[in-house]
Motif scaffolding. Structure first.
Motif, PDB file in Angstrom:
ATOM      1  N   LYS A  33      43.172  43.546  33.218  1.00 40.46           N
ATOM      2  CA  LYS A  33      43.022  42.409  32.412  1.00 40.46           C
ATOM      3  C   LYS A  33      41.638  43.100  31.973  1.00 40.46           C
ATOM      4  O   LYS A  33      40.766  43.182  31.140  1.00 40.46           O
ATOM      5  N   TYR A  34      40.538  43.407  33.247  1.00 38.87           N
ATOM      6  CA  TYR A  34      39.235  43.687  33.764  1.00 38.87           C
ATOM      7  C   TYR A  34      38.646  45.174  32.913  1.00 38.87           C
ATOM      8  O   TYR A  34      37.507  45.323  32.877  1.00 38.87           O
TER       9      TYR A  34
ATOM     10  N   ASP B 280      38.570  50.602  38.869  1.00 39.49           N
ATOM     11  CA  ASP B 280      38.704  50.294  38.002  1.00 39.49           C
ATOM     12  C   ASP B 280      37.542  50.828  37.413  1.00 39.49           C
ATOM     13  O   ASP B 280      37.001  51.047  38.604  1.00 39.49           O
TER      14      ASP B 280
ATOM     15  N   GLY C  70      40.742  31.384  37.518  1.00 43.45           N
ATOM     16  CA  GLY C  70      39.703  31.566  38.306  1.00 43.45           C
ATOM     17  C   GLY C  70      40.428  31.511  40.131  1.00 43.45           C
ATOM     18  O   GLY C  70      39.621  31.058  40.830  1.00 43.45           O
TER      19      GLY C  70
ATOM     20  N   LEU D 266      42.203  35.689  42.570  1.00 38.49           N
ATOM     21  CA  LEU D 266      41.534  36.195  44.080  1.00 38.49           C
ATOM     22  C   LEU D 266      41.401  34.813  45.297  1.00 38.49           C
ATOM     23  O   LEU D 266      40.987  35.144  46.409  1.00 38.49           O
TER      24      LEU D 266
ATOM     25  N   ASN E 219      44.487  42.316  37.324  1.00 34.99           N
ATOM     26  CA  ASN E 219      42.803  42.057  37.412  1.00 34.99           C
ATOM     27  C   ASN E 219      42.145  43.552  36.892  1.00 34.99           C
ATOM     28  O   ASN E 219      41.312  43.409  35.420  1.00 34.99           O
TER      29      ASN E 219
ATOM     30  N   ARG F 180      34.313  31.969  37.758  1.00 33.55           N
ATOM     31  CA  ARG F 180      34.931  33.339  37.173  1.00 33.55           C
ATOM     32  C   ARG F 180      33.341  34.464  36.593  1.00 33.55           C
ATOM     33  O   ARG F 180      32.426  33.274  36.859  1.00 33.55           O
ATOM     34  N   GLY F 181      33.352  35.164  36.890  1.00 28.10           N
ATOM     35  CA  GLY F 181      32.035  36.015  36.501  1.00 28.10           C
ATOM     36  C   GLY F 181      31.776  35.709  35.988  1.00 28.10           C
ATOM     37  O   GLY F 181      31.729  35.154  34.348  1.00 28.10           O
TER      38      GLY F 181
HETATM   39  P1  ADP Z   1      40.923  35.082  37.146  1.00 26.38           P
HETATM   40  O1  ADP Z   1      41.152  36.659  36.214  1.00 26.38           O
HETATM   41  O2  ADP Z   1      41.741  34.204  35.958  1.00 26.38           O
HETATM   42  O3  ADP Z   1      39.657  35.024  36.089  1.00 26.38           O
HETATM   43  P2  ADP Z   1      40.655  36.139  39.662  1.00 26.38           P
HETATM   44  O4  ADP Z   1      40.196  35.136  40.430  1.00 26.38           O
HETATM   45  O5  ADP Z   1      41.553  37.027  39.539  1.00 26.38           O
HETATM   46  O6  ADP Z   1      40.844  34.806  38.096  1.00 26.38           O
HETATM   47  O7  ADP Z   1      39.029  36.258  39.595  1.00 26.38           O
HETATM   48  C1  ADP Z   1      38.067  36.250  39.234  1.00 26.38           C
HETATM   49  C2  ADP Z   1      36.661  36.772  39.112  1.00 26.38           C
HETATM   50  O8  ADP Z   1      36.330  37.738  39.543  1.00 26.38           O
HETATM   51  C3  ADP Z   1      36.948  36.972  37.455  1.00 26.38           C
HETATM   52  O9  ADP Z   1      37.361  36.107  36.659  1.00 26.38           O
HETATM   53  C4  ADP Z   1      36.659  37.865  36.856  1.00 26.38           C
HETATM   54  O10 ADP Z   1      35.205  37.522  36.982  1.00 26.38           O
HETATM   55  C5  ADP Z   1      35.907  38.811  38.394  1.00 26.38           C
HETATM   56  N1  ADP Z   1      37.322  39.689  38.698  1.00 26.38           N
HETATM   57  C6  ADP Z   1      37.950  39.458  39.354  1.00 26.38           C
HETATM   58  N2  ADP Z   1      38.502  41.241  39.063  1.00 26.38           N
HETATM   59  C7  ADP Z   1      37.646  42.095  38.817  1.00 26.38           C
HETATM   60  C8  ADP Z   1      37.936  43.195  37.909  1.00 26.38           C
HETATM   61  N3  ADP Z   1      38.687  44.276  38.468  1.00 26.38           N
HETATM   62  N4  ADP Z   1      36.602  43.540  37.062  1.00 26.38           N
HETATM   63  C9  ADP Z   1      36.210  42.719  36.928  1.00 26.38           C
HETATM   64  N5  ADP Z   1      35.806  41.296  37.082  1.00 26.38           N
HETATM   65  C10 ADP Z   1      36.463  41.384  38.249  1.00 26.38           C
END
Ligand code: ADP
Length: 625
Positions: free
Chosen positions: A511-512, A536, A568, A571, A508, A555-556
């Protein structure tokens, strides 16, 4: 007429009135207790009448008539002891002793010549005072374990008995010391008046007084009623209703039977679990079938088939009323006592009122449950929709690539059968298949989180070593990972799942975050816990999303689906892993574009410096060091 005479007259009139009152009550309901009460007051009324006749005629009582009057007086404590027997459960020997005492008193009153010897008078007074005191104590004790109106009635009887005993004691003393007769006469009359008043209140309270005595409990019950439908479980509601009904009627026990249409039975709670009875069984069932409140002063006699059940429950007298709301039969309220005179006729109306109140409460509970069920169904349906579209969407992307690549390879192979297959194509096929596999595994893990069986075999593992391995594996030209940890941080973990957790957080973070961003991993020991943070400098998390990051499919709001692939679920699974290890996880961010930090706390066993000898897992860290 002097004040003394007036007092005497009032107390005498009172006793006569009470005698008439209880006689009328007994004609309506000839219970043993009512008959005993009538006899008690009839004896007193007779004594009063004899006194009046002498006053009016001016004739002094003769020897035998005096003995009869005195015998009647001596019968009072015995009658009171019989009433103790009706209202409570006394020791069997006491009524017998009282009967023997009464017989001995009567014989001696007739046998001994006048004036009676001092010792006889003393014995008679002792007999009288002794048993009235016993009655007072017995009723006080019974009052202590009773509640509401019953407690108040029993306390009144106890007071009546004490005043009667005191009056006779004083009469005995004044007989021995004739000089003080006048003052003592007034006090004796006053005590007699008070005892008559208290007996009246205790044994035959008028309807308005019973109502007033019941009111505090009924009021308390109705005040609590409003909040009952929202109690966490139905059992708690039923228990509260039972308690409220019992205290309102001044009995120890009440029981609510709920109609169970599937079983075709009325189900009662009991200490040993639940008891089911056919709709027409027990007196409660009769009230349920007839939809009428019923009263029985002797349940064993009226329903011999279930005599044993009544005996075991201590239910001699029973009041039962149907719990029905708008024609909808919900069950039955049964209030019971070990002694019949605890209840009065008008209590049937009160039981019906309480049963109606219970119906309203149970009905609104059903509506609340129904609403929650519909909401839950909607929520489940919505989640399923979300799930299907998210899963379909995410599975489609790698699948499309796989199919396209496979078709491409197929076509090439057909066209140029002798040429080796394109390595690029095969690599892409493998990569996308693995992505697909990961997604499918993620979906399977979601199911495991919900079943609470995500974490399996646990063993002592060093988190630092694990994190170092994961960081090493993730490091690419695009992202760098710095691990900030020293020594060892050993805990009892499922290695596969903890690796999955760190993998997910690092993925994550990469990715983000924009390419080239640094991801910092920190690990340290904090008391009995291991702490892990992954920080990060990426897109950050909007404040409103922080509370929902770990929800399924969340998802955010700052995440663009087209830019960042994901369902989503990562986590959600991470939280499952951490919580099933007994730890906690949360995210923090200064805001959008400000980077994010994920915090993990896990239980740990201890730490060791890097210099220490490597420890074979399974050994105690302290020992090995
Ligand atoms: P996914 O990555 O598949 O959307 P996750 O459950 O891993 O699912 O994450 C849920 C949401 O949390 C993400 O969609 C994102 O909005 C937020 N998120 C998770 N990790 C990060 C990160 N390192 N920085 C910013 N937002 C994050």
């Amino acid at each position: 007429m002097s004040a003394y005479q007036l007092l005497q007259l009032i107390s005498q009139l009172l006793f006569v009135l009470v005698a008439v009152g209880v006689a009328l009550q007994t004609i309506r309901r000839p219970l043993k207790a009512n008959v005993d009460t009538v006899i008690l007051f009839a004896v007193v009324a007779l004594l009063v009448a004899i006194g009046w006749v002498h006053q009016v005629t001016g004739v002094k009582a003769g020897r035998w008539e005096g003995a009869v009057s005195s015998s009647l007086l001596m019968a009072i404590p015995y009658m009171l002891v019989r009433l103790v027997d009706d209202f409570t459960s006394p020791r069997r020997a006491i009524p017998r002793t009282a009967a023997v005492g009464l017989a001995a008193s009567i014989v001696s009153l007739f046998v001994f010549p006048l004036p009676y010897p001092g010792i006889l008078v003393l014995l008679l007074v002792l007999y009288f005072v002794g048993f009235t005191t016993y009655v007072a104590v017995a009723f006080t004790k019974a009052a202590r374990v009773a509640s509401g109106v019953t407690r108040r009635r029993m306390n009144a009887v106890a007071a009546g008995s004490l005043f009667l005993g005191a009056a006779i004691l004083l009469a005995g003393i004044s007989a021995a010391t004739p000089g003080l007769a006048k003052t003592e006469g007034i006090i004796i009359s006053l005590f007699a008046l008070l005892s008559g008043l208290f007996f009246f209140l205790g044994f035959a309270p008028p309807v308005w007084l019973r109502r007033a005595w019941q009111e505090p409990e009924v009021r308390g019950f109705l005040a609590r009623a409003a909040s009952l439908p929202r109690m966490p479980d139905l059992e708690g509601i039923v228990q509260e209703l039972e308690r409220g009904a019992a205290s309102s009627l001044g009995v120890a026990q009440a029981s609510i039977g709920l109609w169970n249409a599937e079983l075709g039975a009325i189900r009662y709670r009991s200490n040993q679990g639940s008891l089911d009875f056919g709709a027409d069984q027990m007196l409660g069932g009769r009230a349920f079938i007839s939809q009428q409140p019923i009263f029985s002063d002797n349940a064993e006699r009226d329903d011999p088939e279930h005599a044993e059940a009544y005996r075991r429950a201590g239910a001699r007298a029973i009041l039962a009323a149907p719990i029905t709301s708008e024609g909808n039969r919900l069950g039955v309220l049964v209030v019971y006592a070990a002694h019949a005179p605890i209840f009065a006729d008008d209590d049937l109306a009160l039981v019906s009122l309480l049963a109606n109140q219970a119906a309203v409460i149970l009905e609104s509970r059903t509506l609340i449950d129904e609403a929650a069920r519909v909401k839950a169904l909607e929520e489940t349906a919505r989640l399923k929709d979300d799930f299907l579209s998210a899963a379909a969407h995410d599975l489609k992307t790698p699948l499309t690539t796989i199919v396209a690549q496979a078709q491409l390879l197929e076509r090439r192979a057909k066209r140029h059968p002798m040429e080796p297959a394109s390595l690029d194509g095969i690599e892409s096929l493998v990569k996308e298949s693995q992505r697909l596999k990961r997604l499918v595994l993620e979906l399977l893990d979601v199911a495991r989180v919900e079943q609470g069986r995500l974490v399996n075999y646990r063993e002592p593992l060093d988190l630092v070593e694990l994190a170092r391995e994961v960081c090493g594996r993730h490091s690419t030209a695009l992202h760098q990972y710095s691990l900030d940890a020293s020594g060892r941080l050993v805990g009892n973990y499922d290695g596969t799942r903890i690796t999955q957790l760190i993998d997910n957080l690092l993925e994550n973070a990469a990715k983000y975050s924009p390419a080239g961003g640094l991801v910092r991993v920190r690990l340290w020991q904090d008391g009995a816990s291991a702490r892990l943070t992954v920080t990060d400098s990426g897109i950050g998390i909007p404040p409103d999303d922080l509370a929902h990051l770990f929800d399924r499919f969340h998802r955010g709001s700052n995440v663009d689906d087209r830019r960042f692939a994901g369902m989503g679920l990562g986590l959600f699974i991470c939280r499952g892993i951490v919580e099933q290890h007994g730890g906690s996880i949360w995210g923090s961010s200064a805001g959008v574009g400000q980077g994010s930090t994920f915090h993990v706390v896990l239980p740990a066993m201890g730490s060791l410096s890097l210099a220490a000898r490597p420890v074979p897992f399974g050994l105690d860290v302290e020992q090995a060091g």
